[in-house]
Design an enzyme around this catalytic site. Structure first.
Site, short mmCIF file in Angstrom:
data_model
loop_
_atom_site.label_atom_id
_atom_site.label_comp_id
_atom_site.label_asym_id
_atom_site.label_seq_id
_atom_site.Cartn_x
_atom_site.Cartn_y
_atom_site.Cartn_z
N ARG A 1 -5.21 -2.36 -4.46
CA ARG A 1 -6.40 -2.88 -3.78
C ARG A 1 -7.13 -1.67 -3.21
O ARG A 1 -6.52 -0.64 -2.95
CB ARG A 1 -6.04 -3.87 -2.68
CG ARG A 1 -5.22 -3.29 -1.52
CD ARG A 1 -5.06 -4.33 -0.41
NE ARG A 1 -4.06 -3.93 0.58
CZ ARG A 1 -3.70 -4.69 1.61
NH1 ARG A 1 -4.25 -5.88 1.79
NH2 ARG A 1 -2.78 -4.28 2.47
N ASP B 1 0.84 -1.22 0.00
CA ASP B 1 0.00 0.00 0.00
C ASP B 1 0.86 1.26 0.00
O ASP B 1 0.56 2.23 0.71
CB ASP B 1 -0.91 0.04 1.24
CG ASP B 1 -1.79 -1.19 1.36
OD1 ASP B 1 -2.10 -1.81 0.32
OD2 ASP B 1 -2.17 -1.53 2.50
N TRP C 1 -8.91 0.90 -0.70
CA TRP C 1 -9.04 1.23 0.73
C TRP C 1 -10.53 1.48 1.01
O TRP C 1 -11.08 0.99 1.96
CB TRP C 1 -8.16 2.44 1.06
CG TRP C 1 -8.19 2.87 2.50
CD1 TRP C 1 -8.91 2.29 3.52
CD2 TRP C 1 -7.48 3.96 3.09
NE1 TRP C 1 -8.68 2.96 4.69
CE2 TRP C 1 -7.82 3.99 4.47
CE3 TRP C 1 -6.61 4.94 2.59
CZ2 TRP C 1 -7.30 4.94 5.34
CZ3 TRP C 1 -6.09 5.88 3.47
CH2 TRP C 1 -6.42 5.88 4.82
#
Ligand SMILES: *[C@@H]1O[C@H](CO)[C@@H](O)[C@H](O)[C@H]1NC(C)=O
Ligand SMILES: *[C@@H]1O[C@H](CO)[C@@H](O)[C@H](O)[C@H]1NC(C)=O
Ligand SMILES: *[C@@H]1O[C@H](CO)[C@@H](O)[C@H](O)[C@H]1NC(C)=O
Ligand SMILES: *[C@@H]1O[C@H](CO)[C@@H](O)[C@H](O)[C@H]1NC(C)=O
Length: 328
Positions: free
Chosen positions: A249, A190, A251
């Site tokens: 991906r 991330d 959040w």
């Protein structure tokens, strides 16, 4: 079918010039501002200040004229915070390998980034921001945790030739309109995250996935509703490094990330994108696109069917600089 995308020749910084009318700009590779004042930072004591924090704190509150801060080469072990009432600061280092700001904060991640900026109209050039808690990743004595190198929360903020180094949550592109040009961003999990409305142009995305021993995620975008204009756009970038990684991906539910004309090495997993939920309704809210990319990781044949759903006209709205250049 690809549509020829022609961006209008307007730059984010030209918009600054028009709205400010006091800032003559030169469109060379380096930004040139007519600074009302230049402050010199030099660790050897030959400048106005020995720390960047002291230089930033010397800018008068509610500053309305561009102030330049030149930071001579060196490793500055400090945290730097630009408060909301100190806009119009242009900080220039001697290059991302020469001028480095390093600290190792982790908790709370909101307040411990090496660099935090809340003001609008900030330009940074030729500086690296490092969170050394897990960096360098190989041989780090500390367990991996969220350790932010920079948190960018002001509107109209641009970075040229800057470096962002960490492992997890390196660059918190929190909110506001941002432009990153010729930068390098490094991490594994991330490591570009938040709800920024940003274009990353000609940047190197450096993945250090071997350090974590599992698949990582380059982005974790945080768009919460269909009204939000936020999104991360990577244009003419280069993704390389080691290990294996997803492109992103979510959040939050409406996450929006676009890679366009970007090189992808074989570290990208064939599936490319990860969803938070397995329901097709939730997956349909995501805007995850990799279009006209190239290199061994850019084969989209195994991408999920909910990804890559922008048509060329929709894509054009994001990959042009006008995406971050328009008000409202
Ligand atoms: C910078 O501004 C000053 C004062 O407004 C002006 O005299 C000077 O010519 C300007 N320099 C450049 C390079 O534009
Ligand atoms: C700066 O501007 C804000 C908002 O207008 C005001 O509340 C504040 O008192 C000002 N600060 C100074 C030091 O003038
Ligand atoms: C963080 O940095 C400080 C100051 O440089 C140092 O004393 C401390 O040992 C570091 N902590 C970790 C966990 O790396
Ligand atoms: C892309 O991947 C698919 C499935 O793995 C493969 O059949 C195809 O040949 C690949 N395309 C290219 C251009 O490599």
């Amino acid at each position: 079918m690809s549509l020829l995308i022609i961006c209008r020749f307007i730059s984010f910084l030209l918009a600054l010039e028009v709205s400010m009318a006091i800032v003559p700009l030169d469109f060379g590779p380096k930004v040139q501002l007519n600074c009302s004042n230049t402050i010199h930072v030099d660790q050897s004591g030959r400048g106005n200040f020995e720390s960047i924090k002291a230089a930033v704190d010397s800018v008068p509150p509610n500053n309305s004229q561009w102030i330049c801060i030149y930071v001579k080469q060196g490793v500055y072990k400090e945290r730097v915070f630009i408060s909301r009432d100190r806009p119009f600061i242009y900080i220039v280092g001697d290059g991302l390998r020469q001028t480095q700001i390093v600290s190792n904060g982790t908790d709370p991640i909101d307040a411990t980034a090496t660099f935090i900026t809340h003001a609008a109209n900030i330009i940074i050039q030729g500086i690296s921001f490092i969170n050394s808690y897990n960096y360098p990743a190989i041989g780090s004595p500390n367990p991996m945790t969220q350790a932010v190198a920079a948190k960018i929360e002001g509107d109209k903020t641009a970075f040229y030739e800057c470096g962002f180094y960490g492992l997890q949550d390196t660059l918190w592109d929190h909110s506001g309109r941002h432009y990153f040009k010729d930068c390098i961003i490094e991490g594994a999990v991330d490591f570009i995250f938040g709800a920024g409305q940003s274009i990353y142009e000609n940047c190197v995305i450096s993945v250090v996935g071997e350090a974590i021993g599992s698949e990582g995620f380059i982005t974790s975008h945080s768009r919460q509703s269909p009204e939000e204009t936020s999104g991360f756009v990577f244009k003419h970038c280069y993704i390389g490094g080691n290990g294996k990684t997803y492109l992103g991906r979510p959040w939050r539910k409406y996450a929006r990330v676009i890679y366009y004309k970007t090189f992808m090495s074989n570290i990208i997993v064939p599936h490319g994108w990860a969803a938070a939920s397995s329901t097709s309704q939730d997956q349909g809210l995501l805007t995850f696109v990799d279009d006209e990319c190239f290199g061994p990781g850019a084969n989209t044949s195994e991408r999920p069917d909910w990804a890559n759903k922008l048509n060329p006209e929709e894509l054009q709205k994001f990959v042009c600089i006008s995406y971050i250049n328009s008000d409202g």
